[in-house]
Design a protein around this motif. Structure first.
Motif, PDB file in Angstrom:
ATOM      1  N   LYS A 121      -9.751   5.442   7.161  1.00 43.27           N
ATOM      2  CA  LYS A 121      -9.190   4.196   7.703  1.00 43.27           C
ATOM      3  C   LYS A 121      -8.067   3.665   6.818  1.00 43.27           C
ATOM      4  O   LYS A 121      -7.953   2.453   6.576  1.00 43.27           O
ATOM      5  CB  LYS A 121     -10.288   3.140   7.895  1.00 43.27           C
ATOM      6  N   SER A 122      -7.243   4.575   6.323  1.00 45.11           N
ATOM      7  CA  SER A 122      -6.097   4.220   5.491  1.00 45.11           C
ATOM      8  C   SER A 122      -4.830   4.220   6.339  1.00 45.11           C
ATOM      9  O   SER A 122      -4.648   5.077   7.201  1.00 45.11           O
ATOM     10  CB  SER A 122      -5.931   5.219   4.338  1.00 45.11           C
ATOM     11  N   ARG A 123      -3.963   3.272   6.082  1.00 44.86           N
ATOM     12  CA  ARG A 123      -2.678   3.232   6.772  1.00 44.86           C
ATOM     13  C   ARG A 123      -1.694   4.133   6.039  1.00 44.86           C
ATOM     14  O   ARG A 123      -1.587   4.080   4.815  1.00 44.86           O
ATOM     15  CB  ARG A 123      -2.140   1.809   6.837  1.00 44.86           C
ATOM     16  N   VAL A 124      -0.957   4.940   6.813  1.00 42.98           N
ATOM     17  CA  VAL A 124      -0.111   5.963   6.205  1.00 42.98           C
ATOM     18  C   VAL A 124       1.283   5.936   6.822  1.00 42.98           C
ATOM     19  O   VAL A 124       1.438   5.731   8.026  1.00 42.98           O
ATOM     20  CB  VAL A 124      -0.750   7.368   6.357  1.00 42.98           C
ATOM     21  N   LEU A 125       2.283   6.119   5.981  1.00 44.88           N
ATOM     22  CA  LEU A 125       3.674   6.238   6.417  1.00 44.88           C
ATOM     23  C   LEU A 125       4.110   7.688   6.299  1.00 44.88           C
ATOM     24  O   LEU A 125       3.945   8.310   5.253  1.00 44.88           O
ATOM     25  CB  LEU A 125       4.586   5.365   5.546  1.00 44.88           C
ATOM     26  N   VAL A 126       4.669   8.229   7.378  1.00 46.29           N
ATOM     27  CA  VAL A 126       5.272   9.561   7.364  1.00 46.29           C
ATOM     28  C   VAL A 126       6.781   9.350   7.378  1.00 46.29           C
ATOM     29  O   VAL A 126       7.304   8.681   8.275  1.00 46.29           O
ATOM     30  CB  VAL A 126       4.843  10.394   8.583  1.00 46.29           C
ATOM     31  N   HIS A 127       7.477   9.909   6.396  1.00 48.77           N
ATOM     32  CA  HIS A 127       8.913   9.654   6.337  1.00 48.77           C
ATOM     33  C   HIS A 127       9.694  10.909   5.949  1.00 48.77           C
ATOM     34  O   HIS A 127       9.184  11.826   5.320  1.00 48.77           O
ATOM     35  CB  HIS A 127       9.217   8.521   5.335  1.00 48.77           C
ATOM     36  N   CYS A 128      10.958  10.931   6.394  1.00 50.20           N
ATOM     37  CA  CYS A 128      11.958  11.875   5.910  1.00 50.20           C
ATOM     38  C   CYS A 128      13.143  11.029   5.470  1.00 50.20           C
ATOM     39  O   CYS A 128      12.960   9.866   5.122  1.00 50.20           O
ATOM     40  CB  CYS A 128      12.323  12.910   6.982  1.00 50.20           C
ATOM     41  N   MET A 129      14.357  11.544   5.475  1.00 50.48           N
ATOM     42  CA  MET A 129      15.484  10.738   5.029  1.00 50.48           C
ATOM     43  C   MET A 129      15.884   9.689   6.071  1.00 50.48           C
ATOM     44  O   MET A 129      16.178   8.548   5.730  1.00 50.48           O
ATOM     45  CB  MET A 129      16.690  11.624   4.701  1.00 50.48           C
TER      46      MET A 129
END
Length: 269
Positions: A121-129
């Motif tokens: 139940k963790s909030r996660v950010l997926v990012h590239c440039m």
């Protein structure tokens, strides 16, 4: 550093560099791009990443990932960095996971990390440039794996929430291969015992308050070219049953959807 520069941090990355003159930040590598044909800074995108799955999955750019205050406001605790050469700025504040290779994208490795975040139940950010290509492909692959949606549905779900998404040819090809790995090339094998008819392909209804995306079943040049709901023809129906032994040309003449259109999408991959 002059006093004015110390009191005027970059509005995107929060670091001190001559962003008005296009200088690259020495800390995070950010550069405020100027408008095409002009010498003034362009209007930048939102400092907030895009929420793809409620209270869990966020999609964004390196600019978004560089704003720790924004991430903390959204209660994001984990970050999936899809660019191996991209620096992780706040290792003491967030849990990072980096993909090890530029190409091909390691969907299985990324999904393992994201699935663990969802279990915790963790909030996660997926990012590239830019938050338009690599990270968007990773998120689409996660939706296919975790929600059981086909690629067209997963991509449409992401595109609806982040319209600036634009996948490169390499990402499209890798996603098509991953879809075949997960589901195979047979559409009939995707229909479970209990189906959710409004999806049109017999997918199970997603749990929770997530609304399953609809999918345009017309034959298109590419499944990555999103069709606006306003462009759907009046005689279009969802959940059309596959008619065995019917000539596709005859179906088109009668105004119904070609039952082999989904197969054509798979064959084109």
């Amino acid at each position: 550093m002059r006093k004015r520069e110390r009191e005027n941090p970059c509005g995107i990355c929060g670091h001190y560099h001559k962003y008005e003159e296009g200088e690259v930040c020495g800390v995070c590598g950010h550069r405020w791009k100027a408008s095409e044909g002009e010498g003034v800074p362009a209007r930048h995108e939102s400092a907030f990443p895009t929420e793809v799955l409620k209270d869990f999955l966020f999609l964004g750019s390196y600019d978004n990932a560089s704003r720790s205050e924004v991430l903390k406001t959204l209660s994001i605790s984990h970050i999936l960095n899809t660019v191996p050469a991209c620096q992780n700025l706040y290792k003491n504040s967030f849990t990072y996971h980096n993909l090890q290779h530029d190409r091909p994208l390691d969907f299985d490795e990324a999904n393992q990390f994201l699935e663990q975040c969802e279990r915790d139940k963790s909030r996660v950010l997926v990012h590239c440039m830019t938050g338009k290509n690599r990270s968007a492909a990773i998120v689409a692959a996660f939706l296919m794996k975790s929600r059981g949606w086909r690629l067209a549905q997963s991509f449409q779900w992401v595109k609806d929430r982040r319209p600036q998404v634009q996948l490169a040819d390499a990402s499209q090809h890798e996603l098509l291969e991953y879809e075949q790995k997960l589901f195979g090339s047979s559409v009939q094998s995707l229909v479970p015992t209990e189906s959710f008819a409004s999806l049109g392909f017999g997918f199970p209804k997603p749990a929770g308050d997530i609304q399953a995306p609809t999918c345009n079943q017309m034959t298109l040049p590419s499944i990555f070219e999103r069709v606006s709901p306003n462009n759907v023809p009046a005689n279009f129906t969802f959940g059309a049953e596959r008619t065995v032994g019917v000539n596709p040309q005859e179906n088109n003449n009668n105004g119904s959807v070609n039952p082999t259109s989904t197969d054509n999408l798979m064959d084109s991959s």
